[in-house]
Design an enzyme around this catalytic site. Structure first.
Site, PDB file in Angstrom:
ATOM      1  CG  HIS A 102      37.298  36.030  45.194  1.00 29.83           C
ATOM      2  ND1 HIS A 102      37.577  37.310  44.786  1.00 29.83           N
ATOM      3  CD2 HIS A 102      38.467  35.358  45.174  1.00 29.83           C
ATOM      4  CE1 HIS A 102      38.866  37.401  44.560  1.00 29.83           C
ATOM      5  NE2 HIS A 102      39.436  36.243  44.789  1.00 29.83           N
ATOM      6  CG  ASP A 128      43.381  39.741  40.478  1.00 28.60           C
ATOM      7  OD1 ASP A 128      42.347  40.420  40.303  1.00 28.60           O
ATOM      8  OD2 ASP A 128      43.611  39.105  41.511  1.00 28.60           O
TER       9      ASP A 128
HETATM   10  C1  PEP Z   1      44.397  35.198  40.131  1.00 35.15           C
HETATM   11  O1  PEP Z   1      44.268  36.417  40.265  1.00 35.15           O
HETATM   12  O2  PEP Z   1      44.531  34.636  39.032  1.00 35.15           O
HETATM   13  C2  PEP Z   1      44.385  34.315  41.305  1.00 35.15           C
HETATM   14  C3  PEP Z   1      44.657  33.037  41.197  1.00 35.15           C
HETATM   15  O3  PEP Z   1      44.063  34.862  42.509  1.00 35.15           O
HETATM   16  P1  PEP Z   1      42.578  35.243  42.954  1.00 35.15           P
HETATM   17  O4  PEP Z   1      41.642  34.609  41.963  1.00 35.15           O
HETATM   18  O5  PEP Z   1      42.394  34.709  44.328  1.00 35.15           O
HETATM   19  O6  PEP Z   1      42.598  36.731  42.898  1.00 35.15           O
HETATM   20 MG    MG Z   2      44.498  37.388  42.164  1.00 35.58          MG
END
Ligand code: PEP
Ligand code: MG
Length: 592
Positions: free
Chosen positions: A196, A463
Site C-alpha cells: 500500500h 490480491d
Molecule cells: C487489488 O487487490 O488488486 C486491489 C485493487 O485492492 P488493494 O490493492 O487495495 O488491495
Molecule cells: Mg485488494
C-alpha cells in the site's frame, strides 16, 4: 572527476526519474539514555524540556493547518488531539519534578512519565481510550526528537528543500503525509510492488522504488542520488557526466508524457472502434481532479480506508463518510465513482478496531470480514454512501468477498440500511449499484453464482495474485514470484469474464495489471471491459488501446491460455508485440 557510483536495485513502483540529495530517515525508535546531573544541570534540563515542548507544539500546529488546508477538517483532527495531549499540564509538571528530584536528563524523565501514562491506557478496555495511548506515544516520539534534534518521519510534511527520501520502511500514513512539493523520490528498503505504500507513492505521482534491501544504511545523508522509478534503480554518488545524462533522459521522458497528455480528449477505442472504459484508482478525495486531468472516465476504485487512516485515532462517523463521498461524487460528475467499503486489516492496521494479534493478518479479519464483525462501523459507512448517492453517480463495492454466503450476509446489512434510510425519509439513492471485488480465489471460482447477485465485478489482481500464487505482496524476497501473466491467473480472469458475460455484467480490473500495457492488453483479450488504474497510467494505456485490434488481443489471450508457464506467456507477449519487458520510460512491466 572521480566517480564512485554504485547502483542499488529494487522494484520500480512509481515511474519517473528523480535527481537530488538523499534524506536518510532513521528508524522511528530513538535511543534513550539516562544521565545524572548536577543541581544547575537539572534547571537547564527543565528549560530544555520546555523548549522542546514548544518546538513540538509549533510542528503539530503547522501540520494541523497544512492538513486542514489540503485535506479538510476531518483529517486535521488527529493533530488537534495530539496538540491537546502535548499541552497537558500534568505531563509537564510530572516531568519537570522528576528532572529536579532525580537530577536526570529531560529525555529520560519525559520517557519515564510518558511510560506511566501509556501503560495505564494500554490496559483500558475502552478502545477509544486505548487509542489515546497510541497518540501519547506518537507525541512522545515527537518531543524526544525535538530534544535530541533528530529528523522525525512526521517532519516530512515540513521540508523546505527538494529531497529523495531513503528509508528502511514507510507506513502508508507516513507516505500519505509527505510534502509533495519537496519529496521528489522515495527509496525504500522493504515492500513489494503492490504494497500500500507503493500504491500511495504512485497516487501522489512521486517516483518510487521499493525492495532496495539495505539502501538506507548504504546511502549517506545529503549524498547525491538518482532514482529511476521505471527500472527500479537507485544510483548513489553519480559523477557529473552521469548526472547530465540522466537529466537529459528525464527531459525526454517529460516530453513524452506531455505528448501522451495530448491524448486526454481522445476516446479509448480499439482500431475497430470497441470502447474500453479507463477509470481512476484514488485514495484521497482530492485526487478526483488529478483523475480528470489524465482523462479518466470516472473513479473505478476509491480506497475508502485512507479516510479511516487519516482520521485516526477517531473512527469516521456517518457525517464524515457522507461529506467525503458527496464531495467525491460531485467532483466526478458526469462520471460515476465506485466507493469500495472499508478494506482495513492485512497490512493496513487500525487501532480503533482492535482485534487480537493475528499470525496471518492477510488471511485474517480483513475487509468485508472486519465490517461484518463490526456492523455498526459498516452501517455508518453504508449510510454515508447511500446518502452521497443523492448527489452524483455512486456505486458501492465490497472487498475480499469469498463466496455467496458472505455476500448475502453483507447484502442483508445493506438492505437493512436502505430500509432504515427510507423510513427516516433522508434523501438518498436507493438504487446505488452494488459490485464486488474478485480478489479471493474462491470468489473467482464461483463467479457464476456471485454474478446472479450483483451489478458488477472488479477483479483485484493485486490480491488475487497474492492469494493464488501464495506470495505476500509486501515481501521483496518473494516478489520474483509475483507473476501477473501466470497461467493460473489468466485462467481465473477468463473464468470471471465468462461468468459475467453470461449475466451481462461489466467486468473491470482495478489491480496493477490494468496499469501496464502488456498485461492490460491481455486482460482486454480475456474479455475485461473496464480498466481502473492510478491516473498517471491512463494516457499510456489509452495509447496502447488506440493501436490495438480486438482480434489481435483475443488471439493473444487464446494463445496464452494454451501455454504452461508465466515465462512462456511473457515471451509470447514480447514476441507478438515487440514491447520491451521494462517500459521504455513508461511504467515498469510485469516481472518474470
Ligand atoms: C487489488 O487487490 O488488486 C486491489 C485493487 O485492492 P488493494 O490493492 O487495495 O488491495
Ligand atoms: Mg485488494
Amino acid at each position: 572527476m572521480e566517480s564512485a557510483s554504485e547502483t542499488l536495485r529494487g522494484t520500480g513502483v512509481s515511474p519517473g526519474i528523480a535527481i537530488g540529495r538523499a534524506l536518510v530517515l532513521e528508524s522511528s525508535s530513538i535511543s534513550l539514555f539516562r544521565l545524572d546531573l548536577d543541581p544547575d544541570g537539572a534547571e537547564r534540563e527543565v528549560t530544555r524540556f520546555q523548549r522542546a515542548i514548544k518546538r513540538a507544539w509549533r510542528q503539530l500546529r503547522d501540520l494541523r493547518d497544512r492538513v486542514r488546508r489540503e485535506a479538510g477538517e476531518a483529517y486535521a483532527r488527529v493533530f488537534e488531539a495530539q496538540i491537546l495531549i502535548l499541552r497537558d499540564r500534568h505531563l509537564h509538571r510530572e516531568t519537570a519534578s522528576l528532572i529536579r528530584r532525580e537530577r536526570v536528563n529531560a529525555e529520560w524523565a519525559f520517557h519515564t512519565v510518558v511510560g506511566r501514562y501509556t501503560r495505564v491506557f494500554a490496559h483500558l478496555g475502552d478502545p477509544d481510550l486505548r487509542e489515546r495511548g497510541t497518540d501519547i506515544e506518537d507525541v512522545a516520539v515527537r518531543v524526544l526528537a525535538a530534544l535530541t534534534g533528530s529528523v522525525r518521519r512526521h517532519d516530512l510534511s515540513e521540508l523546505t528543500d527538494d529531497v529523495i527520501v531513503v528509508s528502511s520502511e514507510l507506513s502508508p500514513s507516513d507516505a500519505a503525509g509527505l510534502n509533495r512539493d519537496h519529496v521528489i523520490g522515495l527509496a525504500i528498503d522493504g515492500g513489494g510492488p503492490t504494497s500500500h505504500t507503493a500504491i500511495i507513492a504512485s497516487a501522489l505521482d512521486i517516483p518510487a522504488v521499493t525492495g532496495l534491501r539495505d539502501a538506507s544504511s548504504r546511502v549517506r545523508p545529503g549524498e547525491m542520488v538518482i532514482l529511476d522509478g521505471a527500472s527500479g534503480t537507485l544510483l548513489r554518488g553519480p559523477g557529473e557526466e552521469e548526472i547530465a545524462s540522466w537529466r537529459a533522459r528525464r527531459n525526454r521522458q517529460a516530453q513524452r508524457e506531455l505528448d501522451l497528455m495530448l491524448l486526454r480528449e481522445q476516446p479509448a477505442v480499439t482500431l475497430e472502434g470497441v470502447r474500453i472504459r479507463l477509470l481512476a484508482n484514488i485514495e484521497l478525495p482530492d485526487e478526483v481532479a488529478t483523475a480528470r486531468r489524465y482523462g479518466a472516465e470516472g473513479v473505478g476504485l476509491y480506497r475508502s480506508e485512507f479516510l479511516y487512516l487519516r482520521q485516526a485515532p477517531r473512527l469516521p462517523d456517518e457525517e464524515d463518510h457522507y461529506g467525503a463521498y458527496r464531495a467525491l461524487a460531485e467532483g466526478a460528475l458526469p462520471h460515476a465513482v465506485v466507493i469500495r467499503t472499508l478494506d482495513l486489516g492485512g497490512e493496513k492496521r487500525f487501532a480503533a478496531l482492535p482485534e487480537r494479534r493475528e499470525t496471518n493478518p492477510v488471511l485474517g479479519l480483513r475487509a468485508i470480514r472486519l465490517c461484518l464483525r463490526h456492523e455498526e462501523v459498516f452501517r455508518a459507512q453504508l449510510r454515508g454512501i447511500f446518502r452521497a448517492g443523492a448527489h452524483g453517480k455512486v456505486r458501492m463495492m465490497l472487498p475480499m468477498v469469498s463466496g455467496l454466503t458472505e455476500l448475502r450476509r453483507a447484502k442483508a446489512v445493506i438492505g437493512a440500511v436502505r430500509d432504515e434510510l427510507a423510513r427516516e425519509r433522508v434523501p438518498f439513492d436507493p438504487d446505488v449499484p452494488l459490485g464486488i471485488m474478485i480478489e479471493v480465489p474462491s470468489a473467482a471460482l464461483v463467479a457464476e453464482h456471485l454474478a446472479d447477485e450483483v451489478d458488477f465485478f472488479s477483479i483485484g489482481t493485486n490480491d488475487l495474485i497474492q492469494y493464488v500464487l501464495a506470495i505476500d505482496r509486501g515481501n521483496e524476497d518473494v516478489s520474483y514470484l509475483y507473476q501477473p501473466l501466470h497461467p493460473a491467473i489468466l485462467a481465473l480472469v477468463r473464468r470471471v469474464t465468462e461468468a459475467a458475460a453470461r449475466r451481462g455484467l461489466p467486468v473491470a480490473v482495478c489491480g496493477e495489471m490494468a496499469a501496464r500495457p502488456r498485461s492490460a492488453m491481455m486482460l482486454i483479450g480475456l474479455g475485461v471491459t473496464e480498466l481502473s488504474m492510478s491516473p498517471s497510467a491512463i494516457p499510456e494505456i489509452k495509447q496502447m488501446i488506440r493501436g490495438l485490434t480486438m482480434r489481435e488481443a483475443r488471439e493473444l489471450a487464446e494463445e496464452a491460455l494454451a501455454l504452461d508457464s508465466a515465462e512462456a506467456i511473457e515471451e509470447l507477449v514480447s514476441r507478438r508485440l515487440a514491447v520491451p519487458a521494462v517500459g521504455s520510460g513508461g511504467r515498469r512491466e510485469a516481472e518474470g
